[in-house]
Design an enzyme around this catalytic site. Structure first.
Site, PDB file in Angstrom:
ATOM      1  N   ASN A  59       4.042  11.470   0.483  1.00 48.31           N
ATOM      2  CA  ASN A  59       3.727  10.781   1.735  1.00 48.31           C
ATOM      3  C   ASN A  59       4.194   9.335   1.580  1.00 48.31           C
ATOM      4  OD1 ASN A  59       2.559   9.543   3.916  1.00 48.31           O
ATOM      5  ND2 ASN A  59       0.435   9.847   3.252  1.00 48.31           N
ATOM      6  N   LYS A  91       4.365   7.033   3.693  1.00 51.36           N
ATOM      7  CA  LYS A  91       3.635   6.090   4.557  1.00 51.36           C
ATOM      8  C   LYS A  91       4.621   5.146   5.270  1.00 51.36           C
ATOM      9  CE  LYS A  91      -0.404   6.754   1.713  1.00 51.36           C
ATOM     10  NZ  LYS A  91      -1.674   6.255   1.188  1.00 51.36           N
ATOM     11  N   HIS A 123      -4.512  12.361   8.265  1.00 50.40           N
ATOM     12  CA  HIS A 123      -4.654  11.513   7.077  1.00 50.40           C
ATOM     13  C   HIS A 123      -5.782  10.494   7.309  1.00 50.40           C
ATOM     14  CE1 HIS A 123      -3.766   8.546   4.001  1.00 50.40           C
ATOM     15  NE2 HIS A 123      -3.106   9.495   3.371  1.00 50.40           N
ATOM     16  N   GLU A 175      -5.961   7.460   6.747  1.00 49.84           N
ATOM     17  CA  GLU A 175      -5.517   6.193   7.342  1.00 49.84           C
ATOM     18  C   GLU A 175      -5.373   6.334   8.855  1.00 49.84           C
ATOM     19  OE1 GLU A 175      -2.169   5.693   4.729  1.00 49.84           O
ATOM     20  OE2 GLU A 175      -3.558   5.327   3.067  1.00 49.84           O
ATOM     21  N   GLU A 218      -8.314  14.670  -0.023  1.00 50.29           N
ATOM     22  CA  GLU A 218      -7.989  13.309  -0.434  1.00 50.29           C
ATOM     23  C   GLU A 218      -9.234  12.437  -0.321  1.00 50.29           C
ATOM     24  OE1 GLU A 218      -3.521  12.436  -0.012  1.00 50.29           O
ATOM     25  OE2 GLU A 218      -4.450  11.996   1.900  1.00 50.29           O
ATOM     26  N   GLY A 275      -4.725   5.126  -3.125  1.00 52.10           N
ATOM     27  CA  GLY A 275      -4.122   3.809  -3.357  1.00 52.10           C
ATOM     28  C   GLY A 275      -4.970   2.878  -4.209  1.00 52.10           C
ATOM     29  N   SER A 285      -4.219   8.693  -5.718  1.00 53.94           N
ATOM     30  CA  SER A 285      -3.791   8.122  -7.005  1.00 53.94           C
ATOM     31  C   SER A 285      -3.340   9.177  -8.006  1.00 53.94           C
ATOM     32  CB  SER A 285      -4.906   7.251  -7.599  1.00 53.94           C
ATOM     33  OG  SER A 285      -5.182   6.163  -6.734  1.00 53.94           O
TER      34      SER A 285
HETATM   35  P1  PGA Z   1      -1.832   7.503  -3.161  1.00 56.97           P
HETATM   36  O1  PGA Z   1      -1.887   8.064  -1.653  1.00 56.97           O
HETATM   37  O2  PGA Z   1      -1.164   8.568  -3.996  1.00 56.97           O
HETATM   38  O3  PGA Z   1      -1.050   6.245  -3.078  1.00 56.97           O
HETATM   39  O4  PGA Z   1      -3.245   7.302  -3.582  1.00 56.97           O
HETATM   40  C1  PGA Z   1      -2.143   9.411  -1.359  1.00 56.97           C
HETATM   41  C2  PGA Z   1      -2.156   9.619   0.131  1.00 56.97           C
HETATM   42  O5  PGA Z   1      -2.674   8.748   0.853  1.00 56.97           O
HETATM   43  O6  PGA Z   1      -1.666  10.654   0.637  1.00 56.97           O
END
Ligand code: PGA
Length: 254
Positions: A9, A11, A98, A100, A170, A176, A216
């Site tokens: 992803n 982003k 997601h 976010e 997640e 992140g 992460s």
């Molecule tokens: P990350 O993000 O691997 O940077 O923690 C995962 C995601 O939001 O899909």
């Protein structure tokens, strides 16, 4: 046997030039993953989909996904992107719900459900994201929150349709942050999600649906996570932006 899916992803990152470089490097380093029951998915921003698409040809087991979709087919929805538009760019997957998007863009279980139904109607595979916040975990509500998200996302769907989805667990506190869920924490939630899927469909459907872990995930922790019985791959943010790291994740057991 469920396939292992490693999905990146990206982003809101990558100019078209950089997206092309990254996708070419990923495609060049994949090798024959499909004969190992494994697939890789790249989910660039909408603007880079057509730049990345040519890198897929010749790379077996590599697919293109979007990070969001709108649930209407066309019309006066300024700024939105339809399933047919994504398909015309070469997408076969789509991330939906997601955290976010839930946090910053008002995504709800209801809109997630509409998007999942639209993507299946158009034969795009939805990667449905669920996961609890830190506060929800610390107040022992993680399982209830995730159950509600899974039920909401799949509301009113037939078991044939449920069999076509991918779920990504997640935990929001792991995204992140560099704080990964332990394999035990992730496995117990994945097993719980599979139980919910069985309740909504049947045992064979719940055994067929891939459940990815996200938050992460990196080359150092991927193996212990994917070796858990109910963890079928990863949805990767930060580490998907470097070809070398993403390839290490795809080849996690080499
Ligand atoms: P990350 O993000 O691997 O940077 O923690 C995962 C995601 O939001 O899909």
């Amino acid at each position: 046997m469920r396939k292992i899916i490693i999905a990146g992803n990206w982003k809101m990152n990558m100019s078209n030039d950089n997206a092309l470089k990254l996708s070419k490097a990923v495609a060049a380093g994949l090798g024959d993953i499909s004969s190992r029951g494994r697939i890789a998915v790249m989910c660039p921003p909408f603007t880079a989909l057509t730049s990345v698409a040519p890198s897929l040809s010749g790379a077996k087991g590599l697919y293109l996904g979007a990070q969001n979709i709108f649930y209407e087919d066309k019309g006066a929805y300024t700024g939105e992107i339809s399933a047919d538009m994504l398909i015309s760019c070469g997408c076969t997957f789509c991330i939906i719900g997601h955290s976010e998007r839930r946090k910053y863009f008002g995504e709800t279980d209801e809109t997630v459900n509409k998007k999942v139904k639209k993507s299946l109607e158009k034969s795009l595979t939805p990667i449905i994201c669920v996961g609890e916040t830190l506060e929800e975990r610390e107040s022992s509500r993680a399982f209830n929150v995730v159950k509600k998200q899974v039920m909401g996302a799949l509301n009113g769907m037939s078991k044939e349709d449920i069999a076509k989805v991918v779920i990504a667990y997640e935990p929001v506190w792991a995204i992140g942050t560099g704080k990964t869920a332990s394999p035990e924490q992730a496995q117990s939630m994945h097993a719980y999600i599979r139980e919910q899927l069985a309740g909504l469909s049947d045992a064979s459907v719940s055994q067929a649906v891939p459940i990815l872990y996200g938050g992460s995930m990196n080359p150092a922790n991927v193996k212990a996570l994917i070796e858990c019985p109910d963890i079928d791959g990863g949805l990767i943010g930060g580490a998907s932006l470097k070809a070398e790291d993403f390839l290490k994740l795809v080849h996690f057991d080499d």
